[in-house]
Design a protein around this motif. Structure first.
Motif, PDB file in Angstrom:
ATOM      1  N   PRO A 246      -0.307 -12.870  19.496  1.00 41.44           N
ATOM      2  CA  PRO A 246       0.914 -12.403  18.816  1.00 41.44           C
ATOM      3  C   PRO A 246       0.678 -11.186  17.925  1.00 41.44           C
ATOM      4  CG  PRO A 246       0.049 -14.336  17.704  1.00 41.44           C
ATOM      5  CD  PRO A 246      -0.823 -14.116  18.907  1.00 41.44           C
ATOM      6  N   ALA A 247      -0.598 -10.815  17.725  1.00 41.40           N
ATOM      7  CA  ALA A 247      -0.907  -9.659  16.883  1.00 41.40           C
ATOM      8  C   ALA A 247      -0.925  -8.370  17.704  1.00 41.40           C
ATOM      9  CB  ALA A 247      -2.241  -9.860  16.177  1.00 41.40           C
ATOM     10  N   CYS A 248      -1.694  -8.349  18.806  1.00 39.14           N
ATOM     11  CA  CYS A 248      -1.772  -7.139  19.635  1.00 39.14           C
ATOM     12  C   CYS A 248      -0.945  -7.248  20.914  1.00 39.14           C
ATOM     13  CB  CYS A 248      -3.224  -6.810  19.972  1.00 39.14           C
ATOM     14  SG  CYS A 248      -4.038  -8.001  21.081  1.00 39.14           S
ATOM     15  N   GLN A 250      -1.426  -8.853  23.660  1.00 43.77           N
ATOM     16  CA  GLN A 250      -2.162  -8.817  24.921  1.00 43.77           C
ATOM     17  C   GLN A 250      -2.248 -10.224  25.522  1.00 43.77           C
ATOM     18  OE1 GLN A 250      -3.407  -6.122  26.662  1.00 43.77           O
ATOM     19  NE2 GLN A 250      -2.166  -5.005  25.160  1.00 43.77           N
ATOM     20  N   PRO A 251      -1.838 -10.392  26.793  1.00 39.69           N
ATOM     21  CA  PRO A 251      -1.959 -11.706  27.440  1.00 39.69           C
ATOM     22  C   PRO A 251      -3.400 -11.998  27.845  1.00 39.69           C
ATOM     23  CG  PRO A 251      -1.101 -10.106  28.999  1.00 39.69           C
ATOM     24  CD  PRO A 251      -1.206  -9.399  27.668  1.00 39.69           C
ATOM     25  N   HIS A 252      -3.706 -13.255  28.081  1.00 38.96           N
ATOM     26  CA  HIS A 252      -5.028 -13.706  28.547  1.00 38.96           C
ATOM     27  C   HIS A 252      -6.149 -13.280  27.597  1.00 38.96           C
ATOM     28  CE1 HIS A 252      -2.897 -14.548  32.271  1.00 38.96           C
ATOM     29  NE2 HIS A 252      -2.513 -13.291  32.321  1.00 38.96           N
ATOM     30  N   SER A 253      -5.847 -13.222  26.314  1.00 38.71           N
ATOM     31  CA  SER A 253      -6.828 -12.685  25.368  1.00 38.71           C
ATOM     32  C   SER A 253      -7.354 -13.709  24.366  1.00 38.71           C
ATOM     33  CB  SER A 253      -6.212 -11.522  24.580  1.00 38.71           C
ATOM     34  OG  SER A 253      -5.096 -11.959  23.828  1.00 38.71           O
ATOM     35  N   MET A 254      -6.738 -14.876  24.263  1.00 40.02           N
ATOM     36  CA  MET A 254      -7.110 -15.835  23.237  1.00 40.02           C
ATOM     37  C   MET A 254      -8.291 -16.707  23.688  1.00 40.02           C
ATOM     38  SD  MET A 254      -5.044 -14.864  20.954  1.00 40.02           S
ATOM     39  CE  MET A 254      -5.640 -15.996  19.703  1.00 40.02           C
ATOM     40  N   GLU A 255      -9.175 -16.983  22.729  1.00 39.03           N
ATOM     41  CA  GLU A 255     -10.339 -17.844  22.959  1.00 39.03           C
ATOM     42  C   GLU A 255     -10.441 -18.859  21.824  1.00 39.03           C
ATOM     43  OE1 GLU A 255     -12.272 -17.845  25.546  1.00 39.03           O
ATOM     44  OE2 GLU A 255     -11.597 -16.002  26.536  1.00 39.03           O
ATOM     45  N   SER A 256     -11.062 -19.992  22.103  1.00 43.37           N
ATOM     46  CA  SER A 256     -11.218 -21.044  21.104  1.00 43.37           C
ATOM     47  C   SER A 256     -12.685 -21.224  20.751  1.00 43.37           C
ATOM     48  CB  SER A 256     -10.663 -22.366  21.633  1.00 43.37           C
ATOM     49  OG  SER A 256     -11.060 -23.432  20.795  1.00 43.37           O
ATOM     50  N   SER A 257     -12.948 -21.426  19.464  1.00 40.60           N
ATOM     51  CA  SER A 257     -14.315 -21.699  19.020  1.00 40.60           C
ATOM     52  C   SER A 257     -14.431 -23.087  18.396  1.00 40.60           C
ATOM     53  CB  SER A 257     -14.761 -20.640  17.998  1.00 40.60           C
ATOM     54  OG  SER A 257     -13.957 -20.705  16.826  1.00 40.60           O
ATOM     55  N   GLY A 258     -13.479 -23.953  18.688  1.00 40.64           N
ATOM     56  CA  GLY A 258     -13.521 -25.305  18.142  1.00 40.64           C
ATOM     57  C   GLY A 258     -12.463 -25.527  17.085  1.00 40.64           C
ATOM     58  N   CYS A 266      -8.360  -7.852  19.853  1.00 36.97           N
ATOM     59  CA  CYS A 266      -8.131  -7.251  18.531  1.00 36.97           C
ATOM     60  C   CYS A 266      -8.835  -7.991  17.395  1.00 36.97           C
ATOM     61  CB  CYS A 266      -6.637  -7.155  18.235  1.00 36.97           C
ATOM     62  SG  CYS A 266      -5.842  -8.751  17.887  1.00 36.97           S
ATOM     63  N   GLY A 267      -9.343  -9.196  17.652  1.00 35.65           N
ATOM     64  CA  GLY A 267     -10.071  -9.941  16.632  1.00 35.65           C
ATOM     65  C   GLY A 267      -9.226 -10.805  15.731  1.00 35.65           C
ATOM     66  N   TRP A 268      -7.897 -10.743  15.874  1.00 36.16           N
ATOM     67  CA  TRP A 268      -7.023 -11.590  15.053  1.00 36.16           C
ATOM     68  C   TRP A 268      -7.374 -13.055  15.288  1.00 36.16           C
ATOM     69  CZ3 TRP A 268      -3.322 -15.323  16.297  1.00 36.16           C
ATOM     70  CH2 TRP A 268      -2.464 -15.704  15.256  1.00 36.16           C
ATOM     71  N   LYS A 294       6.174 -23.210  18.541  1.00 35.07           N
ATOM     72  CA  LYS A 294       6.845 -21.933  18.271  1.00 35.07           C
ATOM     73  C   LYS A 294       6.073 -20.774  18.914  1.00 35.07           C
ATOM     74  CE  LYS A 294      10.102 -23.827  15.855  1.00 35.07           C
ATOM     75  NZ  LYS A 294      11.444 -23.981  16.450  1.00 35.07           N
ATOM     76  N   TRP A 295       4.759 -20.813  18.846  1.00 36.45           N
ATOM     77  CA  TRP A 295       3.931 -19.791  19.496  1.00 36.45           C
ATOM     78  C   TRP A 295       4.168 -19.822  21.005  1.00 36.45           C
ATOM     79  CZ3 TRP A 295      -1.876 -18.912  17.912  1.00 36.45           C
ATOM     80  CH2 TRP A 295      -2.425 -17.867  18.679  1.00 36.45           C
ATOM     81  N   HIS A 296       4.165 -21.011  21.579  1.00 33.57           N
ATOM     82  CA  HIS A 296       4.340 -21.121  23.021  1.00 33.57           C
ATOM     83  C   HIS A 296       5.729 -20.662  23.458  1.00 33.57           C
ATOM     84  CE1 HIS A 296       4.668 -23.651  26.891  1.00 33.57           C
ATOM     85  NE2 HIS A 296       3.986 -22.556  27.155  1.00 33.57           N
ATOM     86  N   GLN A 297       6.749 -20.954  22.658  1.00 34.74           N
ATOM     87  CA  GLN A 297       8.098 -20.495  22.989  1.00 34.74           C
ATOM     88  C   GLN A 297       8.175 -18.967  22.950  1.00 34.74           C
ATOM     89  OE1 GLN A 297      10.480 -22.676  20.151  1.00 34.74           O
ATOM     90  NE2 GLN A 297       9.969 -24.638  21.098  1.00 34.74           N
TER      91      GLN A 297
END
Length: 418
Positions: A246-248, A250-258, A266-268, A294-297
């Protein structure tokens, strides 16, 4: 299910679920739900007094819903309607004793409807989750209008069993096991036969959707202090559902670290707290969204806008294709999936590999036309988010495994576009 399973299930509906086994399950589920989730059960007087045939419906938030509704119904033995994927050599006999009515998910299943109707007309109770799948984001999923027509047809009492907190206790995207925390189960009568007789299918559909419009986040906010659901890695696996930054943007960009969900571009970053809400990290002043739903919507709206603003919009991704043959899968066929507004298509790298899985009459030069799946008419998506999803057409059921883990949720969001 094979023919053997179908015949056995049909015979099963002549009797109620095995009383001894059902009683043992009831005691076990009640005990574990109290010890692990401090579950509170609330049954109205009308629900307790109601006897005879009942169609009992519930919201479907997690794997916990079935055992919770079993206890939530009190001592009313029910035939559960469950996906045919539950059946295998180890579970077949157990499910047979419980009188489970199997169903092919998100596909027309006349035989299941007939079994359900016969069971109710025999004076029994049937438990079904009309959404057809577990919640992806903690809020309710759409309910097909056909279900209201079924309610109108059978005309029996409709009751609700609502589970609140079960999504946060075991979210669909979670890579771990359940998360101990507070759950509430509420049982009540929604529609009587007289009410159903006075309503049309559209009115019944609205009534059912309103009754099952349940959000675990609203449940949390209604408390004086939101409860915690204990886990060491609250965000693990969430990147298979929330992939769009939601910051930049860009799709397919999120990663989880636990504990953290961060953008690889973008590092957000944002943390997921034990109460299910997002909080800021040291680097992020505030979360853009505080709730998963809300994020998913918002993510769904980005996809819908992409197709609405571009008439010729197309998305493509590489994936492997397999054909389901009963419980077996054919060898993988590499190829490319194309998504446009009206349909999903698969085109293999090597045409002869796909030809081996098709009737001779279907072997033409354009395999993308043959393996085409219209968006309209799909009620939902059978998917293992982060891994694969299914599509069905007149040639069979196909399993598609993308190379990038976030594509299954994109296909889910594409199906439910308005």
């Amino acid at each position: 299910m094979g023919n053997k399973d179908k015949g056995k299930t049909s015979t099963n509906l002549n009797r109620a679920p095995n009383a001894f086994l059902y009683g043992l399950l009831y005691i076990l589920c009640w005990l574990l739900s109290k010890l692990i989730f401090r579950t509170g059960y609330k049954r109205t007087t009308d629900f307790k007094k109601c006897d005879g045939p009942m169609l009992i419906i519930g919201n479907h938030s997690s794997y916990l819903d079935a055992p919770l509704t079993l206890v939530g119904a009190g001592f009313k033995r029910m035939h559960f309607v469950g996906g045919d994927f539950l059946y295998n050599k180890k579970t077949e006999k157990f499910l047979d004793w419980l009188g489970i009515i199997s169903k092919n998910q998100f596909q027309p299943d006349v035989k299941t409807v007939l079994r359900l109707v016969r069971t109710l007309r025999a004076g029994r109770r049937v438990m079904i989750f009309p959404e057809g799948q577990r919640s992806v984001n903690g809020s309710s999923s759409p309910i097909a209008p056909q279900f209201a027509r079924l309610v109108k047809r059978v005309g029996v009492t409709v009751a609700t069993i609502k589970c609140k907190g079960s999504y946060l206790a075991w979210p669909r995207w979670s890579k771990g096991f359940f998360r101990p925390g507070k759950i509430t189960v509420e049982s009540d009568i929604l529609l009587t036969p007289d009410m159903i007789a006075a309503m049309d299918s559209e009115m019944i559909h609205s009534k059912i959707e309103a009754a099952l419009n349940i959000s675990d986040y609203d449940y949390q906010l209604a408390k004086k202090k939101p409860g915690k659901y204990l886990t060491s890695k609250p965000a693990a696996g969430l990147d298979t559902i929330l992939h769009h930054c939601p910051a930049c943007h860009q799709p397919h960009s999120m990663e989880s670290s636990g504990k953290t969900l961060f953008c690889s571009i973008c590092g957000w970053a944002v943390k997921l707290a034990l109460d299910g809400f997002f909080i800021n990290t040291r680097e992020t002043k505030r979360p853009i969204f505080t709730r998963i739903d809300k994020w998913h919507q918002w993510q769904q709206q980005q996809l819908a806008t992409f197709f609405a603003e571009n008439e010729d919009a197309v998305l493509t991704f590489t994936a492997n294709l397999q054909k389901r043959r009963g419980r077996e899968l054919s060898p993988s066929i590499p190829g490319q999936v194309t998504l446009d507004a009206p349909k999903l298509s698969f085109k293999p790298e090597e045409k002869r590999e796909l030809a081996a899985l098709l009737p001779e009459s279907e072997n033409d030069e354009d395999f993308s036309t043959i393996l085409s799946f219209p968006r309209v008419g799909q009620e939902g998506l059978y998917a293992r988010y982060g891994r694969d999803f299914r599509q069905a057409n007149r040639l069979g059921t196909w399993v598609i495994t993308p190379e990038i883990k976030s594509w299954p949720i994109v296909v889910h969001d594409w199906i439910i576009m308005q």
